[in-house]
Design a protein around this motif. Structure first.
Motif, PDB file in Angstrom:
ATOM      1  N   ALA A  37      43.852  38.144  48.712  1.00 27.35           N
ATOM      2  CA  ALA A  37      43.504  38.466  47.329  1.00 27.35           C
ATOM      3  C   ALA A  37      43.380  39.978  47.154  1.00 27.35           C
ATOM      4  O   ALA A  37      42.861  40.671  48.037  1.00 27.35           O
ATOM      5  N   PRO A  38      43.837  40.508  46.028  1.00 24.96           N
ATOM      6  CA  PRO A  38      43.790  41.960  45.819  1.00 24.96           C
ATOM      7  C   PRO A  38      42.373  42.523  45.698  1.00 24.96           C
ATOM      8  O   PRO A  38      42.163  43.710  45.923  1.00 24.96           O
ATOM      9  N   THR A  39      41.399  41.679  45.315  1.00 22.62           N
ATOM     10  CA  THR A  39      40.026  42.158  45.133  1.00 22.62           C
ATOM     11  C   THR A  39      39.074  41.311  45.978  1.00 22.62           C
ATOM     12  O   THR A  39      39.480  40.329  46.609  1.00 22.62           O
ATOM     13  N   LEU A  44      38.196  36.206  42.490  1.00 22.82           N
ATOM     14  CA  LEU A  44      39.332  36.946  43.044  1.00 22.82           C
ATOM     15  C   LEU A  44      40.683  36.276  42.817  1.00 22.82           C
ATOM     16  O   LEU A  44      41.710  36.957  42.811  1.00 22.82           O
ATOM     17  N   TRP A  45      40.707  34.946  42.578  1.00 22.25           N
ATOM     18  CA  TRP A  45      41.991  34.264  42.405  1.00 22.25           C
ATOM     19  C   TRP A  45      42.283  33.858  40.964  1.00 22.25           C
ATOM     20  O   TRP A  45      43.284  33.189  40.717  1.00 22.25           O
ATOM     21  N   HIS A  46      41.444  34.216  40.020  1.00 26.77           N
ATOM     22  CA  HIS A  46      41.824  33.871  38.643  1.00 26.77           C
ATOM     23  C   HIS A  46      41.591  35.006  37.664  1.00 26.77           C
ATOM     24  O   HIS A  46      41.472  34.792  36.462  1.00 26.77           O
ATOM     25  N   GLN A  47      41.559  36.238  38.164  1.00 28.56           N
ATOM     26  CA  GLN A  47      41.622  37.383  37.267  1.00 28.56           C
ATOM     27  C   GLN A  47      43.038  37.480  36.691  1.00 28.56           C
ATOM     28  O   GLN A  47      43.993  36.932  37.240  1.00 28.56           O
ATOM     29  N   ALA A  79      36.899  29.352  47.021  1.00 25.69           N
ATOM     30  CA  ALA A  79      37.258  30.269  45.935  1.00 25.69           C
ATOM     31  C   ALA A  79      38.740  30.149  45.593  1.00 25.69           C
ATOM     32  O   ALA A  79      39.146  30.358  44.443  1.00 25.69           O
ATOM     33  N   GLY A  80      39.554  29.803  46.597  1.00 27.08           N
ATOM     34  CA  GLY A  80      40.964  29.517  46.321  1.00 27.08           C
ATOM     35  C   GLY A  80      41.123  28.275  45.468  1.00 27.08           C
ATOM     36  O   GLY A  80      42.030  28.184  44.634  1.00 27.08           O
ATOM     37  N   TYR A  85      42.169  25.515  40.012  1.00 26.61           N
ATOM     38  CA  TYR A  85      41.673  24.956  38.747  1.00 26.61           C
ATOM     39  C   TYR A  85      42.107  25.813  37.557  1.00 26.61           C
ATOM     40  O   TYR A  85      42.432  25.296  36.487  1.00 26.61           O
ATOM     41  N   GLN A  86      42.087  27.131  37.732  1.00 25.00           N
ATOM     42  CA  GLN A  86      42.373  28.042  36.623  1.00 25.00           C
ATOM     43  C   GLN A  86      43.870  28.295  36.444  1.00 25.00           C
ATOM     44  O   GLN A  86      44.391  28.267  35.323  1.00 25.00           O
ATOM     45  N   LEU A  87      44.557  28.574  37.554  1.00 25.46           N
ATOM     46  CA  LEU A  87      45.962  28.977  37.464  1.00 25.46           C
ATOM     47  C   LEU A  87      46.895  27.814  37.176  1.00 25.46           C
ATOM     48  O   LEU A  87      47.894  27.976  36.466  1.00 25.46           O
ATOM     49  N   ALA A  88      46.601  26.646  37.734  1.00 27.18           N
ATOM     50  CA  ALA A  88      47.524  25.519  37.571  1.00 27.18           C
ATOM     51  C   ALA A  88      47.754  25.164  36.101  1.00 27.18           C
ATOM     52  O   ALA A  88      48.910  25.003  35.686  1.00 27.18           O
TER      53      ALA A  88
END
Length: 297
Positions: A37-39, A44-47, A79-80, A85-88
């Motif tokens: 993750a970049p941050t 960290l995975w759904h910004q 957290a992944g 949940y968010q990206l899909a």
């Protein structure tokens, strides 16, 4: 694409979680990409920058490694799993299936999963932040959506009563289920629910730059040569069309919010193909004709 856990922690902790994720899943075929993750933030995975990162990541592997864009999968742990949940839902048109392990959806909506097979894995004893209860509720919600719309919302929710946050590898059963799925880039029905991180394109629907609004929901369906749209208040919608969706040699009718807004033939244009490929190097989702609808009333 496999997303590691960690989150709001020092970089060394997230580095360790990343290294663990690299080894965690080994599908029988394909390429596993486990990015760092970049941050190091809790989300960290759904910004918002993650969507662009994954768009580029998918494009790179399609172009340079010959990956089939209809067979790209998303998964993540802890957290992944939050990220899944968010990206899909907001990037459902990029994936063939997604699997969420031990995460929390926060404010995500499942509505955009209409055409994306989705798996939930959770330990029954994983009570932190109510993850276990929320996972069970999402499973119930997806079942209700499936019952109301039998052609969509393919899903499987598994709660392991014996496990806490670590599921001891039992969640690896996601792999054969996922890789049996293939993306349909031209589904006959779409539910596009914008999140706070908006997108301009979703399957064969598009909105002009700067028009997308968080929370807006557009639904569209094709039956034969007729396209029916529920605009959700959107004033401009672009239909990205192809012979994989309608017969462009015949008349196409479009109804929006109960009103006929177009009836006629649409011309295949090289410009539309070129613009589609400039947006995404995804040959299977290339439009050959488009229709710009202005629905201001």
């Amino acid at each position: 694409i496999s997303m590691h856990g960690g989150g709001g922690a020092p970089p060394r902790v997230n580095d360790q979680q990343w290294r663990n994720q690299i080894r965690l899943y080994a599908p029988s075929e394909g390429i596993v990409v486990a990015p760092r993750a970049p941050t190091d933030t809790w989300n960290l995975w759904h910004q918002s920058h993650i969507d662009d990162l994954f768009d580029r990541l998918i494009a790179n592997f399609v172009i340079t490694r010959g990956v089939n864009p209809d067979r790209v999968y998303l998964m993540g742990y802890s957290a992944g799993g939050d990220g899944v949940y968010q990206l899909a839902p907001r990037m459902a048109d990029r994936f063939a299936a997604a699997a969420m392990m031990a995460g929390h959806p926060n404010n995500a909506s499942p509505l955009g999963l209409r055409n994306l097979p989705f798996m939930i894995f959770m330990g029954g004893k994983d009570g932190a932040y109510g993850r276990n209860k929320v996972a069970a509720q999402w499973g119930k919600t997806l079942e209700e959506l499936r019952e109301a719309d039998p052609g969509g919302y393919d899903h499987k929710a598994t709660i392991y009563p014996q496990h806490g946050h670590w599921m001891n590898g039992d969640d690896r059963e996601a792999l054969p289920w996922m890789i049996a799925k293939t993306r349909d880039p031209w589904p006959k029905r779409i539910v596009w629910k914008q999140s706070g991180r908006t997108h301009e394109r979703f399957y064969w629907l598009q909105v002009p730059k700067g028009v997308a609004k968080g929370g807006q929901q557009i639904e569209a369906e094709v039956q034969g040569q007729q396209v029916t749209i529920q605009s959700g208040g959107a004033q401009e919608i672009i239909l990205r069309l192809s012979d994989r969706l309608v017969n462009l040699d015949k008349v196409v009718t479009v109804n929006a919010d109960g009103v006929e807004v177009f009836k006629g033939k649409l011309e295949r244009k090289a410009r539309v193909i070129w613009e589609s490929l400039k947006q995404r190097p995804d040959p299977n989702s290339v439009a050959t004709a488009e229709l710009h609808l202005e629905l201001r009333r």
